[in-house]
Design an enzyme around this catalytic site. Structure first.
Site, PDB file in Angstrom:
ATOM      1  N   SER A   9      64.031 -12.460 -57.640  1.00 22.14           N
ATOM      2  CA  SER A   9      64.432 -13.717 -58.283  1.00 22.14           C
ATOM      3  C   SER A   9      65.661 -14.248 -57.562  1.00 22.14           C
ATOM      4  O   SER A   9      66.705 -13.586 -57.523  1.00 22.14           O
ATOM      5  CB  SER A   9      64.770 -13.469 -59.750  1.00 22.14           C
ATOM      6  OG  SER A   9      65.567 -14.550 -60.219  1.00 22.14           O
ATOM      7  N   HIS A  34      60.467 -15.509 -56.511  1.00 18.86           N
ATOM      8  CA  HIS A  34      60.489 -15.928 -57.917  1.00 18.86           C
ATOM      9  C   HIS A  34      61.594 -16.969 -58.093  1.00 18.86           C
ATOM     10  O   HIS A  34      62.761 -16.718 -57.770  1.00 18.86           O
ATOM     11  CB  HIS A  34      60.725 -14.709 -58.812  1.00 18.86           C
ATOM     12  CG  HIS A  34      60.637 -15.001 -60.274  1.00 18.86           C
ATOM     13  ND1 HIS A  34      59.448 -15.131 -60.950  1.00 18.86           N
ATOM     14  CD2 HIS A  34      61.602 -15.203 -61.202  1.00 18.86           C
ATOM     15  CE1 HIS A  34      59.674 -15.378 -62.220  1.00 18.86           C
ATOM     16  NE2 HIS A  34      60.987 -15.452 -62.406  1.00 18.86           N
ATOM     17  N   ASP A  36      63.470 -19.431 -60.593  1.00 14.08           N
ATOM     18  CA  ASP A  36      63.783 -19.661 -62.012  1.00 14.08           C
ATOM     19  C   ASP A  36      64.334 -21.060 -62.243  1.00 14.08           C
ATOM     20  O   ASP A  36      65.388 -21.416 -61.729  1.00 14.08           O
ATOM     21  CB  ASP A  36      64.814 -18.628 -62.483  1.00 14.08           C
ATOM     22  CG  ASP A  36      64.195 -17.252 -62.665  1.00 14.08           C
ATOM     23  OD1 ASP A  36      63.184 -17.140 -63.381  1.00 14.08           O
ATOM     24  OD2 ASP A  36      64.725 -16.286 -62.087  1.00 14.08           O
ATOM     25  N   MET A  38      65.772 -23.618 -65.000  1.00 14.19           N
ATOM     26  CA  MET A  38      66.361 -23.675 -66.351  1.00 14.19           C
ATOM     27  C   MET A  38      66.970 -25.050 -66.591  1.00 14.19           C
ATOM     28  O   MET A  38      67.548 -25.641 -65.674  1.00 14.19           O
ATOM     29  CB  MET A  38      67.444 -22.605 -66.487  1.00 14.19           C
ATOM     30  CG  MET A  38      66.945 -21.204 -66.166  1.00 14.19           C
ATOM     31  SD  MET A  38      68.234 -19.980 -66.449  1.00 14.19           S
ATOM     32  CE  MET A  38      67.433 -18.497 -65.835  1.00 14.19           C
ATOM     33  N   HIS A  67      58.995 -20.192 -62.263  1.00 14.10           N
ATOM     34  CA  HIS A  67      59.091 -19.817 -63.680  1.00 14.10           C
ATOM     35  C   HIS A  67      59.843 -20.937 -64.390  1.00 14.10           C
ATOM     36  O   HIS A  67      61.063 -21.037 -64.282  1.00 14.10           O
ATOM     37  CB  HIS A  67      59.825 -18.471 -63.773  1.00 14.10           C
ATOM     38  CG  HIS A  67      60.104 -18.026 -65.164  1.00 14.10           C
ATOM     39  ND1 HIS A  67      60.923 -16.952 -65.463  1.00 14.10           N
ATOM     40  CD2 HIS A  67      59.666 -18.495 -66.375  1.00 14.10           C
ATOM     41  CE1 HIS A  67      60.986 -16.792 -66.769  1.00 14.10           C
ATOM     42  NE2 HIS A  67      60.247 -17.709 -67.344  1.00 14.10           N
ATOM     43  N   MET A  69      61.538 -22.662 -67.268  1.00 16.85           N
ATOM     44  CA  MET A  69      62.175 -22.490 -68.583  1.00 16.85           C
ATOM     45  C   MET A  69      62.723 -23.862 -68.957  1.00 16.85           C
ATOM     46  O   MET A  69      63.938 -24.084 -69.000  1.00 16.85           O
ATOM     47  CB  MET A  69      63.275 -21.427 -68.489  1.00 16.85           C
ATOM     48  CG  MET A  69      62.710 -20.018 -68.324  1.00 16.85           C
ATOM     49  SD  MET A  69      63.903 -18.830 -67.679  1.00 16.85           S
ATOM     50  CE  MET A  69      63.670 -19.086 -65.921  1.00 16.85           C
ATOM     51  N   MET A 138      58.414 -11.241 -70.543  1.00 19.54           N
ATOM     52  CA  MET A 138      59.873 -11.201 -70.402  1.00 19.54           C
ATOM     53  C   MET A 138      60.401  -9.918 -71.043  1.00 19.54           C
ATOM     54  O   MET A 138      60.102  -9.634 -72.209  1.00 19.54           O
ATOM     55  CB  MET A 138      60.523 -12.401 -71.104  1.00 19.54           C
ATOM     56  CG  MET A 138      60.242 -13.767 -70.502  1.00 19.54           C
ATOM     57  SD  MET A 138      60.709 -13.961 -68.785  1.00 19.54           S
ATOM     58  CE  MET A 138      62.481 -13.670 -68.858  1.00 19.54           C
ATOM     59  N   ASP A 176      59.554  -9.477 -66.065  1.00 17.88           N
ATOM     60  CA  ASP A 176      60.754 -10.192 -65.610  1.00 17.88           C
ATOM     61  C   ASP A 176      61.928  -9.865 -66.529  1.00 17.88           C
ATOM     62  O   ASP A 176      61.894 -10.178 -67.721  1.00 17.88           O
ATOM     63  CB  ASP A 176      60.452 -11.701 -65.630  1.00 17.88           C
ATOM     64  CG  ASP A 176      61.586 -12.555 -65.075  1.00 17.88           C
ATOM     65  OD1 ASP A 176      62.595 -12.003 -64.611  1.00 17.88           O
ATOM     66  OD2 ASP A 176      61.435 -13.798 -65.103  1.00 17.88           O
TER      67      ASP A 176
HETATM   68  C1  DX5 Z   1      65.823 -14.726 -66.663  1.00 15.83           C
HETATM   69  C2  DX5 Z   1      65.009 -14.997 -65.420  1.00 15.83           C
HETATM   70  C3  DX5 Z   1      64.857 -13.834 -64.535  1.00 15.83           C
HETATM   71  C4  DX5 Z   1      66.146 -13.283 -63.983  1.00 15.83           C
HETATM   72  C5  DX5 Z   1      65.953 -11.804 -63.824  1.00 15.83           C
HETATM   73  O1  DX5 Z   1      65.689 -15.795 -67.546  1.00 15.83           O
HETATM   74  O2  DX5 Z   1      63.720 -15.432 -65.780  1.00 15.83           O
HETATM   75  O3  DX5 Z   1      63.924 -14.092 -63.494  1.00 15.83           O
HETATM   76  O4  DX5 Z   1      66.524 -13.809 -62.758  1.00 15.83           O
HETATM   77  O5  DX5 Z   1      67.158 -11.253 -63.429  1.00 15.83           O
HETATM   78  P1  DX5 Z   1      67.395  -9.693 -63.438  1.00 15.83           P
HETATM   79  O6  DX5 Z   1      66.353  -9.074 -62.553  1.00 15.83           O
HETATM   80  O7  DX5 Z   1      68.789  -9.556 -62.910  1.00 15.83           O
HETATM   81  O8  DX5 Z   1      67.260  -9.240 -64.870  1.00 15.83           O
HETATM   82 ZN    ZN Z   2      62.162 -15.557 -64.191  1.00 19.00          ZN
END
Ligand code: DX5
Ligand code: ZN
Length: 221
Positions: A9, A34, A36, A38, A67, A69, A138, A176
């Site tokens: 990620s 990956h 993310d 947000m 991903h 969010m 998750m 994840d």
């Molecule tokens: C959290 C993200 C993850 C995050 C995971 O909301 O979706 O992808 O980056 O990070 P680690 O591997 O550090 O838990």
């Molecule tokens: Zn993620």
């Protein structure tokens, strides 16, 4: 042995040199990037959007696993498809019409994934599982990297693995949150085949050494 995939990620990458961080992790043996997204609305953090996806696209042939969010989710999907995303996953709570959102992702030529927060029930799969390419469980509450793995996620992985296998479906089962060298084997044993790891890779000095250790743990299964 399943074809295990490691998906760093980039949330934990150094954003001042993001391109380099992506090339480095791919050269270190990563299979997937990956990504993310947000929105400071669906989750309490704000990250990167389609412009950044487009900017990193030429750096690698590895799939970009977006991903989302964000809420609402539909409007931004075509933008990510145009920006070169290969897989687009979303949270059922962020869509008014889950089946329609899956269709939208596939119409754009991407693989579609549905994401389950720690307290999100799996019955969202009931009428759509056959349309999915990926299910993401998750193992932390979404919003931040570096959180602790929630062990209950293992039961969810086992349940989804059973559903996929009983139906004979070809669906990636991704985990994840809080994935590390020392728990990756246990997660694989529960049935996951795709492992997102942010801080466990990017917060170590030698990405290849970390990914090699993850693969070595998986090879012992
Ligand atoms: C959290 C993200 C993850 C995050 C995971 O909301 O979706 O992808 O980056 O990070 P680690 O591997 O550090 O838990
Ligand atoms: Zn993620």
């Amino acid at each position: 042995m399943p074809n295990y995939l490691i998906a760093p990620s980039i949330l934990s990458a150094n954003f001042a040199k993001l391109g380099e961080e992506i090339v480095d992790v791919i050269n270190a043996g990563a299979d997937i990037i990956h990504f993310d997204v947000m929105d400071n609305h669906y989750v309490p953090n704000l990250t990167i959007g389609p412009l950044v996806c487009e900017a990193i696209r030429p750096l690698t042939r590895a799939p970009i696993d977006v991903h989302l969010m964000v809420k609402p989710v539909d409007r931004i999907i075509p933008d990510f498809a145009k920006a070169g995303a290969n897989i687009i996953s979303f949270h059922p709570e962020a869509s008014e019409h889950i089946d329609r959102t899956i269709g939208l992702i596939k119409d754009q030529g991407c693989k579609a994934g549905l994401v389950f927060n720690p307290a999100t029930p799996l019955n969202y799969l009931d009428h759509v599982i056959e349309k999915l390419d990926l299910i993401l469980i998750m193992s932390v509450n979404p919003g931040f990297g570096g959180q602790k793995f929630i062990p209950e996620a293992l039961n969810k992985i086992r349940t989804v693995r059973r559903m996929i296998d009983e139906k004979g479906l070809n669906i990636m089962l991704e985990i994840d949150g809080g994935v590390k060298v020392d728990n990756i084997a246990e997660i694989a044993r529960a049935g996951a085949d795709t492992f997102v790891a942010g801080s466990a890779i990017y917060n170590t000095p030698d990405y290849k050494a970390t990914i090699d250790q993850m693969r070595a743990a998986l090879a012992k299964l």
